[in-house]
Scaffold this motif. Structure first.
Motif, mmCIF file in Angstrom:
data_model
loop_
_atom_site.group_PDB
_atom_site.id
_atom_site.type_symbol
_atom_site.label_atom_id
_atom_site.label_comp_id
_atom_site.label_asym_id
_atom_site.label_seq_id
_atom_site.Cartn_x
_atom_site.Cartn_y
_atom_site.Cartn_z
ATOM 1 N N ASP A 158 0.631 -1.247 0.042
ATOM 2 C CA ASP A 158 0.094 -0.081 0.010
ATOM 3 C C ASP A 158 0.940 1.362 0.202
ATOM 4 N N ALA A 159 2.120 1.217 0.542
ATOM 5 C CA ALA A 159 2.942 2.232 0.515
ATOM 6 C C ALA A 159 3.519 2.664 -0.943
ATOM 7 N N LEU A 160 3.439 1.728 -1.834
ATOM 8 C CA LEU A 160 4.158 1.759 -3.062
ATOM 9 C C LEU A 160 3.786 2.839 -4.115
ATOM 10 N N PRO A 161 2.680 3.201 -4.131
ATOM 11 C CA PRO A 161 2.436 4.527 -4.980
ATOM 12 C C PRO A 161 3.163 5.660 -4.361
ATOM 13 N N MET A 171 13.283 -1.355 -5.656
ATOM 14 C CA MET A 171 12.830 -2.082 -4.476
ATOM 15 C C MET A 171 12.318 -3.217 -4.820
ATOM 16 N N LEU A 172 11.422 -3.427 -5.951
ATOM 17 C CA LEU A 172 10.725 -4.473 -6.444
ATOM 18 C C LEU A 172 11.670 -5.700 -7.106
ATOM 19 N N ALA A 190 8.687 6.345 5.170
ATOM 20 C CA ALA A 190 8.832 8.038 4.841
ATOM 21 C C ALA A 190 9.439 8.385 3.318
ATOM 22 N N GLY A 191 8.752 7.855 2.333
ATOM 23 C CA GLY A 191 8.972 8.163 1.203
ATOM 24 C C GLY A 191 10.390 7.852 0.601
ATOM 25 N N ARG A 192 10.947 6.678 1.109
ATOM 26 C CA ARG A 192 11.916 5.773 0.313
ATOM 27 C C ARG A 192 11.914 4.463 0.886
ATOM 28 N N ALA A 193 12.814 3.769 0.427
ATOM 29 C CA ALA A 193 12.857 1.962 0.693
ATOM 30 C C ALA A 193 13.835 2.295 1.885
ATOM 31 N N THR A 194 13.544 1.343 2.853
ATOM 32 C CA THR A 194 14.411 1.510 3.848
ATOM 33 C C THR A 194 15.458 0.580 3.739
ATOM 34 N N GLN A 284 -3.357 -2.035 -2.549
ATOM 35 C CA GLN A 284 -2.560 -2.113 -3.923
ATOM 36 C C GLN A 284 -2.493 -3.419 -4.501
ATOM 37 N N ALA A 285 -2.277 -4.462 -3.438
ATOM 38 C CA ALA A 285 -1.930 -5.857 -3.752
ATOM 39 C C ALA A 285 -3.074 -6.298 -4.924
ATOM 40 N N GLY A 286 -4.399 -5.865 -4.643
ATOM 41 C CA GLY A 286 -5.556 -6.252 -5.227
ATOM 42 C C GLY A 286 -5.319 -5.675 -6.740
#
Length: 408
Positions: A158-161, A171-172, A190-194, A284-286
């Motif tokens: 859900d945080a992806l978009p 990330m993917l 917070a706006g970036r991949a950890t 988002q997964a759906g």
């Protein structure tokens, strides 16, 4: 301890113009007690036979066949398939040098592959009757796919978009690379991949080259050769969605196994199960699942299952029809450890042997995403190899390191 090996292989990659071939390397066998390959045949295979036995209410016929397989692999010699088997002739050709010998003296790649073919025979997978076509690894795949851990990973999407497209892409890619450690790749903040310790576990990283190759021209067909089902296939599908949605690929061909193989290797049925898992998920997964479902309907995502993917052979020996399929693609993305062994050859190469040299035969640009779970590795720098050998004894086989390698 390193596996004993056969004589140096005569199978060399075909050179590209102006290229000097690397020296050959011994083919890995399983006859050195304590080696990784020996452990697979001596420990892992008997345990798997027991797990398969316990997973289904098989009848006396299957139990007797499983007992016979266990005795053959542990105490006997390699026996041919029953003469009535649909693929008896082809396996007879592949195994003519190995029948009548100890399983441990056959090439490791061949012995592993043949074990899984005989395991299918023992459970009646190919035989007319009620057990025909029943995935003997299905219960393991379904348990993983329906786990709470997958729920958690799908919620993280859900945080992806909110992420920039380039950060989403990286990330993917990392999620697909690490397979069953996919949750590390999905962690967002917070706006970036950890950042995680996975970056320090990459023994080779051509990801920049990979993305430049994908973005270097008009979108075309990208092939993805799948590895495992369940928790590892879901990140692959999500990466495929990203490639299609953001114009890295006009369409994607996903290659899977034609029947169950190597415990969790993906088949068409597994792709469908994963798509349903995504489609039925909230958020988002759906959304991603519905896009992928539609992509299959339109032909932008095409799933294929060539018989060669269950052959005990390196990709250098792929048949011409499969070679033509790969040649037509702008890039082939090869996933997982088994596919890596088949791509470069299941041999004890010097780890600094260039990946590009060993894949020069491949009919088009090729990249590999692989978590290290066996002895074979190439394309490392001398500095990286020295540091790894000094710091961790089993870094090649522990699943704690990974690589991204590209041959443009």
């Amino acid at each position: 301890m390193t596996a004993r090996t056969s004589r140096a292989s005569d199978d060399q990659p075909d050179p590209r113009p102006g290229q000097t071939l690397p020296p050959s390397a011994p083919v890995i066998l399983s006859n050195e007690p304590g080696s990784f390959a020996w452990g697979v045949l001596d420990k892992r295979h008997p345990a798997l036979i027991q797990q398969v036995r316990d997973a289904f209410p098989y009848g006396p016929r299957q139990h007797q066949a499983l007992d016979a397989l266990q005795d053959e692999t542990a105490n006997g010699v390699v026996e041919p398939l029953d003469a009535s088997a649909h693929d008896h002739d082809v396996w007879s050709a592949w195994g003519r040098e190995h029948f009548g010998r100890s399983w441990f003296d056959a090439p490791f790649l061949w012995a592993e592959s043949y074990f899984y073919r005989k395991l299918l025979a023992a459970t009646g997978y190919f035989d007319p009757g009620p057990w025909q076509g029943v995935d003997l690894f299905g219960p393991f795949k379904q348990a993983e796919l329906r786990s709470a851990l997958v729920d958690e990973e799908l919620r993280a999407l859900d945080a992806l978009p909110s992420q920039p497209a380039d950060q989403q892409a990286e990330m993917l890619l990392q999620s697909s690379l690490w397979g069953n450690r996919a949750d590390l790749g999905f962690s967002l903040a917070a706006g970036r991949a950890t950042q995680s310790d996975t970056a320090t576990k990459l023994v080779a990283d051509d990801s920049t080259l990979l993305w430049s190759r994908l973005a270097g021209g008009e979108p075309a067909t990208v092939a993805v050769v799948a590895d495992n089902a369940g928790r590892e296939l879901i990140p692959d599908l999500i990466l495929i969605d990203h490639l299609l949605r953001h114009g890295y690929a006009a369409d994607v061909v996903l290659h899977v196994k034609p029947y169950p193989y190597y415990v969790s290797d993906a088949t068409l049925a597994d792709v469908i199960d994963c798509l349903r898992r995504l489609v039925e998920a909230p958020g988002q997964a759906g959304v991603i699942g519905k896009r992928l479902w539609a992509a299959m309907g339109s032909g932008r995502l095409d799933v294929r299952a060539h018989a060669f993917f269950c052959a005990p052979l390196p990709y250098k020996e792929m048949p011409e029809d499969l070679r033509e399929q790969f040649r037509a693609c702008s890039l082939t993305l090869v996933k997982g450890d088994l596919n890596y062994r088949r791509l470069v050859g299941d041999q004890l190469w010097d780890a600094t042997t260039p990946f590009t040299d060993l894949t020069s035969y491949f009919p088009g640009p090729v990249a590999t995403l692989r978590t290290l779970k066996s002895d074979v590795v190439v394309g490392l720098s001398n500095e990286t190899l020295t540091a790894l050998d000094a710091s961790e004894k089993e870094w090649r086989t522990s699943g704690t390191h990974a690589l991204v390698q590209v041959r443009p």
